[in-house]
Design a protein around this motif. Structure first.
Motif, PDB file in Angstrom:
ATOM      1  N   ASN A   1      -6.749  -7.873  -6.233  1.00  0.00           N
ATOM      2  CA  ASN A   1      -8.047  -8.216  -6.811  1.00  0.00           C
ATOM      3  C   ASN A   1      -8.019  -8.348  -8.323  1.00  0.00           C
ATOM      4  O   ASN A   1      -9.056  -8.403  -8.972  1.00  0.00           O
ATOM      5  CB  ASN A   1      -9.104  -7.177  -6.395  1.00  0.00           C
TER       6      ASN A   1
ATOM      7  N   PRO B   1      -8.543 -10.857   4.403  1.00  0.00           N
ATOM      8  CA  PRO B   1      -9.265  -9.776   3.711  1.00  0.00           C
ATOM      9  C   PRO B   1      -8.338  -8.695   3.163  1.00  0.00           C
ATOM     10  O   PRO B   1      -8.617  -8.097   2.120  1.00  0.00           O
ATOM     11  CB  PRO B   1     -10.189  -9.217   4.797  1.00  0.00           C
TER      12      PRO B   1
ATOM     13  N   SER C   1      -8.379  -7.552  -0.803  1.00  0.00           N
ATOM     14  CA  SER C   1      -8.734  -6.206  -1.259  1.00  0.00           C
ATOM     15  C   SER C   1      -7.635  -5.567  -2.094  1.00  0.00           C
ATOM     16  O   SER C   1      -7.914  -4.758  -2.986  1.00  0.00           O
ATOM     17  CB  SER C   1      -9.053  -5.322  -0.048  1.00  0.00           C
ATOM     18  N   ARG C   2      -6.386  -5.901  -1.816  1.00  0.00           N
ATOM     19  CA  ARG C   2      -5.280  -5.292  -2.545  1.00  0.00           C
ATOM     20  C   ARG C   2      -4.879  -6.101  -3.778  1.00  0.00           C
ATOM     21  O   ARG C   2      -4.320  -5.552  -4.726  1.00  0.00           O
ATOM     22  CB  ARG C   2      -4.062  -5.125  -1.626  1.00  0.00           C
TER      23      ARG C   2
ATOM     24  N   GLU D   1       0.826  -1.205   0.000  1.00  0.00           N
ATOM     25  CA  GLU D   1       0.000   0.000   0.000  1.00  0.00           C
ATOM     26  C   GLU D   1       0.862   1.257   0.000  1.00  0.00           C
ATOM     27  O   GLU D   1       0.645   2.175  -0.809  1.00  0.00           O
ATOM     28  CB  GLU D   1      -0.913  -0.019   1.222  1.00  0.00           C
TER      29      GLU D   1
END
Length: 261
Positions: free
Chosen positions: A144, A137, A141-142, A112
């Protein structure tokens, strides 16, 4: 073009998931992705740093964060390719996988924080990769954007082997070419190709076929004989069969499905 018109710059390149059996080109495609992103100006260098669990996880408390951060630092402005990424979440460890969890935490934070300078590719078998993402999770989410790498078909395996042999200056007799094609058909039809390594199997079968030819020619001429050009460049059906048996002898074909009533 957007910057020249006073608009917001293009978003950072996406982190990726490469899911597929071994030998289907995941590492090769990661290198290509790095070059593409560098060519588009999304990454400064586009180089690829390859890593597995052993490269990221330490043996003592505190080592893991240092090793994982070091691998990420080497990959900045390029691609960090993590093969068998699901090995970072080993549920078989008593009390949980604390070291693997630490590596994932560092990876998620840096993925991130450094998203404008880094593309992380998580690679591995489809089911295991899906399980890793479903249990974390933050990863889901990162990461995808998923790219599936299917097993190779017989025709594709033939092209790989032919390219390898041509690069060596070798050629097949008609019977040997039929035997090689039959080898691909058998490996695919009997469900062995993933265990054999797909593209790696095609390359290794071609290499071992040439090695079988070399042994055959040596047996004929000995150390003092001088074989002809055709003898040292032509592969026979027996060479293919010997190589195929050596590579597949210990692998049992999967049982075929029972016919429907």
């Amino acid at each position: 073009m957007r910057r020249s018109q006073g608009l917001a710059a293009a978003p950072a390149p996406q982190h990726l998931v490469f899911a597929g059996p071994p030998g289907t080109g995941k590492t090769t495609v990661a290198r290509i992705v790095g070059k593409i992103f560098a060519g588009l100006g999304l990454l400064e260098r586009g180089h690829v740093v390859e890593a597995q669990r052993v490269d990221l996880v330490g043996q003592r408390l505190g080592e893991t964060a240092i090793k994982t951060s070091g691998a990420i630092d080497r990959a900045l402005d390029g691609v960090l390719f993590i093969d068998e990424a699901y090995a970072l979440s080993n549920t078989g460890y008593s009390g949980g996988d604390a070291f693997g969890k630490e590596a994932l935490q560092v990876l998620l934070k840096r993925a991130e924080d450094d998203r404008h300078r880094l593309v992380v590719v998580l690679a591995g078998y489809p089911n295991e990769i899906a399980e890793l993402l479903s249990t974390n999770p933050g990863l889901a989410s990162r990461f995808n954007t998923r790219v599936d790498f299917p097993s190779y078909a017989a025709d594709e395996l033939a092209l790989i082997a032919e390219s390898f042999l041509a690069a060596q200056g070798d050629s097949l007799t008609e019977e040997a070419a039929v035997a090689l094609r039959t080898s691909w058909d058998l490996a695919v039809t009997h469900g062995m190709i993933d265990r054999l390594g797909n593209g790696r199997f095609a390359r290794e079968l071609a290499r071992k076929t040439a090695a079988a030819r070399d042994l055959r020619v040596f047996d004929r001429h000995g150390s003092s004989g001088v074989p002809s050009h055709d003898e040292v460049t032509t592969l026979h059906v027996g060479d293919v069969m010997d190589a195929y048996q050596e590579l597949t002898g210990s692998i049992q074909p999967r049982p075929s499905a029972a016919p429907e009533a």
